[in-house]
Design an enzyme around this catalytic site. Structure first.
Site, mmCIF file in Angstrom:
data_model
loop_
_atom_site.group_PDB
_atom_site.id
_atom_site.type_symbol
_atom_site.label_atom_id
_atom_site.label_comp_id
_atom_site.label_asym_id
_atom_site.label_seq_id
_atom_site.Cartn_x
_atom_site.Cartn_y
_atom_site.Cartn_z
ATOM 1 N N GLU A 5 -9.094 4.714 -0.066
ATOM 2 C CA GLU A 5 -9.229 4.995 1.355
ATOM 3 C C GLU A 5 -8.052 5.818 1.873
ATOM 4 O O GLU A 5 -8.182 6.536 2.873
ATOM 5 C CB GLU A 5 -9.349 3.699 2.153
ATOM 6 C CG GLU A 5 -8.113 2.826 2.150
ATOM 7 C CD GLU A 5 -8.331 1.504 2.875
ATOM 8 O OE1 GLU A 5 -9.480 1.219 3.238
ATOM 9 O OE2 GLU A 5 -7.347 0.771 3.072
ATOM 10 N N GLU A 21 -6.149 -6.265 1.364
ATOM 11 C CA GLU A 21 -4.914 -6.615 2.092
ATOM 12 C C GLU A 21 -4.380 -7.987 1.691
ATOM 13 O O GLU A 21 -3.757 -8.684 2.487
ATOM 14 C CB GLU A 21 -5.096 -6.558 3.616
ATOM 15 C CG GLU A 21 -5.383 -5.187 4.167
ATOM 16 C CD GLU A 21 -6.857 -4.814 4.091
ATOM 17 O OE1 GLU A 21 -7.164 -3.638 3.879
ATOM 18 O OE2 GLU A 21 -7.686 -5.718 4.266
ATOM 19 N N GLU A 48 -13.863 -9.189 7.703
ATOM 20 C CA GLU A 48 -12.541 -8.755 8.152
ATOM 21 C C GLU A 48 -11.983 -9.829 9.079
ATOM 22 O O GLU A 48 -12.602 -10.169 10.087
ATOM 23 C CB GLU A 48 -12.612 -7.409 8.880
ATOM 24 C CG GLU A 48 -11.291 -6.954 9.479
ATOM 25 C CD GLU A 48 -10.157 -6.952 8.462
ATOM 26 O OE1 GLU A 48 -9.186 -7.708 8.662
ATOM 27 O OE2 GLU A 48 -10.246 -6.191 7.472
ATOM 28 N N GLU A 64 -7.790 -5.473 -3.667
ATOM 29 C CA GLU A 64 -7.241 -4.144 -3.390
ATOM 30 C C GLU A 64 -5.750 -4.198 -3.718
ATOM 31 O O GLU A 64 -5.337 -3.782 -4.766
ATOM 32 C CB GLU A 64 -7.488 -3.782 -1.932
ATOM 33 C CG GLU A 64 -7.035 -2.390 -1.559
ATOM 34 C CD GLU A 64 -7.112 -2.155 -0.075
ATOM 35 O OE1 GLU A 64 -7.434 -1.031 0.328
ATOM 36 O OE2 GLU A 64 -6.825 -3.098 0.700
ATOM 37 N N GLU A 78 0.814 -1.214 0.000
ATOM 38 C CA GLU A 78 0.000 0.000 0.000
ATOM 39 C C GLU A 78 0.856 1.276 0.000
ATOM 40 O O GLU A 78 0.496 2.274 0.610
ATOM 41 C CB GLU A 78 -0.948 -0.009 1.195
ATOM 42 C CG GLU A 78 -1.969 -1.132 1.109
ATOM 43 C CD GLU A 78 -2.996 -1.094 2.229
ATOM 44 O OE1 GLU A 78 -4.189 -1.319 1.962
ATOM 45 O OE2 GLU A 78 -2.605 -0.832 3.385
#
Length: 691
Positions: free
Chosen positions: A495, A471, A402, A489, A175
């Site tokens: 985000e 993730e 999650e 992602e 990220e």
């Protein structure tokens, strides 16, 4: 398929024995890319790559270090040479084009270890018009059954100190913002230190970078180093030797330092490179997909691309919370009904709900085994009533799982969780893996987790569920085999517009399609309309560094078959005329034309909606304003189209006036050329409807 055995000429030699100390050369079908394989006198193997006669990869080594059995596999005897050509076409379940050509020249070398082990290994090369891939294969053999890989010795020796787009090598996060420097200026540790907003980092070292790695040579060649079909193997990062300009494979270790556990027969992922003197060729390449196995789902008719809204951005702008405690819980029945009503009113397929289930109070940072059970809602979230309500409105809820990094817990509970989804008529799940992985000591990019992500896709397919993973390790074309794994992602997504330190720079979205997205669709979550993020918290200084028109264009330039309209309903209702583009733009395409592109600067492309005569174009730029032209020659000849153009207003600027836009309509034909002005950090989105 046409198989042509042993057609390749050995340079001035035609026998296998002569090859043991000479060169073997093959070409791509169009002869642009050349591969040279050399068997050195001592037994070493090297390969080299050229493009239109110019060297791209200088002679580079191949090999392995095994710890079980304890063998160094770098010196070989060549026992067989085989070759073939393939030219076939296949149709993806969904995607950017309706059909894909798979054309390559293949070379297979069978090698035997010159040492006492006698281990047999194959190296399989496939040379395409836009690049090549190669992998190692360990066939079933008496001397080799269980294998533990200590290291892989694949090298990419570069010919000069190229301009490079890179992010730090990190076993647990992808990220990062991209850095653009010369190769020798890479300092991954320094770059990682600047990143204050990444939740978990495991930086490899100062000279380690992630793949896909994009480079541009001084002569204008674009080179991408990556991998395809990562299955039962760790992710490959790259270690840079600045003196020799050599990149060497850096595999992600497990908890005890081993890289991979294999049982013969076994293959590694494909090590790939794309090469072209045109940037647009990288964006249209399907080589990564072609190197993956064909569809593994007998009947994929239940897999449907979709657009959705979600109870998600509220938490990022501090309007609501994931956890129940505190009095601002967003995933309550009445609030979610508002999202269902909004989705139904404006024609969206689904509503993502985060924070619906018990466990969010202590989910992050505790490295805790039991956090979520994925079936128990908070008491203020009536999932049965909401399922019925959504069904009556023609909308589906989208599940959120999650895991908090506790992957062993998720694996134990997957069947129960997926059965619960089926019961609630939910057919799509967004998975998340924030935090350190359990089993402890494993990494997001290690073999154990790569296998887990694959198991999720396989298990979800058994329940006819679609997956959007966050993730996770970055995709490598596995959606060809499991098209229910629709998006990931696996990069710095929208985000991070809320991140207080670096956020997302205007150039970031002009780099992603050349890097992360070569492996598969990204759930970037575009569509933000309110750029200053202090709507519900006056202390916030974060902002979205694009114009509103660019947010529309991202629906064309950043592809995903699962596209979210990420902002709040109330922000869309203030700009319903611009919101119309998000409503109209498809998520599945018959054709894609990349008109102009330069990594880090701009992208202009057009796509044709699946099963329609309508086209949609998107143009985005970095922090610089610029003018582009869009020739409409891709439209049907002798037809007229109504063009609806959503563009930056003359005064638009990502910093000073981001939400200023103009919508205009005009009649156009294939002979027309549209002039497009992009503001700083701006964009343009166009809908072309055949009349």
């Amino acid at each position: 398929m046409i198989r042509l055995f042993l057609l390749f000429l050995l340079l001035n030699f035609s026998s296998l024995s002569a090859f043991t100390q000479r060169l073997l050369r093959i070409q791509s079908p169009n002869n642009a890319i050349g591969l040279t394989v050399q068997h050195l006198p001592g037994g070493g193997m090297q390969y080299a790559v050229s493009y239109k006669g110019k060297p791209v990869i200088a002679p580079s080594g191949l090999g392995f270090v095994l710890s079980k059995p304890a063998v160094l596999l770098t010196q070989f005897t060549v026992t067989a040479v085989d070759s073939s050509r393939t030219d076939e076409t296949w149709k993806p379940v969904w995607g950017e084009v309706s059909q894909i050509r798979n054309q390559y020249t293949e070379l297979i070398l069978t090698l035997r270890d010159k040492g006492k082990s006698g281990i047999v290994m194959r190296v399989r090369f496939r040379v395409y018009d836009d690049g090549l891939g190669f992998r190692y294969e360990f066939p079933k053999q008496g001397a080799l059954n269980h294998v533990v890989v200590a290291d892989e010795r694949t090298q990419f020796r570069l010919t000069a100190d190229h301009q490079t787009f890179w992010i730090p090598g990190d076993y647990d996060s992808n990220e990062y913002l991209y850095n653009a420097t010369k190769l020798t200026a890479v300092n991954a540790v320094a770059a990682a230190v600047k990143e204050k907003d990444i939740a978990l980092k495991t930086v490899i070292g100062p000279n380690a970078v992630q793949s896909p790695l994009l480079m541009k040579t001084g002569s204008g060649l674009y080179i991408s180093l990556f991998e395809a079909a990562v299955v039962n193997y760790p992710v490959m990062h790259l270690q840079l030797d600045k003196k020799t300009l050599t990149l060497t494979s850096q595999l992600v270790p497990d908890a005890v330092g081993n890289k991979a556990y294999l049982q013969t027969p076994a293959n590694t992922p494909w090590r790939t490179m794309l090469v072209s003197d045109k940037a647009i060729d990288l964006l249209t390449s399907k080589m990564i997909l072609n190197l993956n196995e064909p569809l593994a789902i007998a009947d994929p008719s239940w897999i449907k691309p979709q657009k959705f809204v979600g109870m998600w951005w509220e938490m990022h702008v501090n309007k609501a919370t994931w956890q129940l405690t505190g009095g601002k819980h967003g995933a309550n029945t009445q609030n979610v009904k508002k999202y269902i009503d909004f989705a139904a009113k404006y024609g969206f397929d689904g509503v993502l709900v985060e924070g619906w289930n018990v466990g969010w109070e202590d989910w992050f940072g505790n490295w805790k085994e039991e956090v979520f059970d994925f079936v128990t809602p908070y008491p203020d979230y009536d999932i049965d009533a909401l399922t019925d309500y959504a069904q009556k409105k023609g909308v589906r809820l989208i599940m959120h799982h999650e895991t908090s990094g506790s992957v062993t817990n998720y694996e134990r509970r997957m069947d129960a969780a997926f059965s619960f989804m089926v019961k609630e008529k939910i057919n799509t799940v967004k998975t998340g893996y924030v935090g350190r992985i359990i089993p402890r000591g494993e990494h997001h990019d290690g073999q154990w987790m790569v296998n887990h992500f694959e198991r999720v896709a396989q298990k979800a397919a058994q329940y006819k569920l679609m997956v959007d993973s966050h993730e996770s390790s970055r995709p490598t074309g596995r959606h060809r085999t499991y098209p229910n794994w629709m998006a990931s992602e696996a990069a710095r997504g929208s985000e991070f517009n809320n991140a207080p330190t670096l956020g997302i720079t205007p150039e970031h979205t002009t780099i992603l399609p050349f890097t992360r997205m070569l492996g598969g669709p990204m759930d970037f979550t575009p569509g933000l309309f309110h750029m200053r993020l202090n709507q519900f918290d006056n202390s916030r200084t974060t902002r979205v560094r694009t114009t509103l028109a660019k947010q529309l264009a991202l629906y064309v330039t950043i592809y995903s078959p699962l596209q979210m309209a990420a902002d709040l309903p109330e922000n869309y209702e203030q700009h319903l005329d611009a919101f119309q583009f998000i409503r109209d733009v498809p998520v599945d395409w018959d054709d894609t034309k990349v008109i102009a592109a330069e990594p880090g600067d701009y992208i202009l492309m057009a796509r044709k909606g699946k099963g329609t005569n309508n086209w949609f174009a998107g143009a985005i730029t970095d922090e610089n304003a610029r003018d582009l032209t869009l020739p409409l020659a891709f439209l049907d000849q002798n037809a007229t189209y109504e063009a609806t153009i959503y563009r930056d207003a003359p005064t638009a600027d990502w910093d000073t006036n981001p939400e200023s836009y103009v919508i205009e309509k005009k009649t156009v034909t294939a002979k027309d050329v549209l002039k497009i002005h992009l503001a700083k950090g701006g964009g343009c989105a166009i809908r072309l409807v055949k009349e």
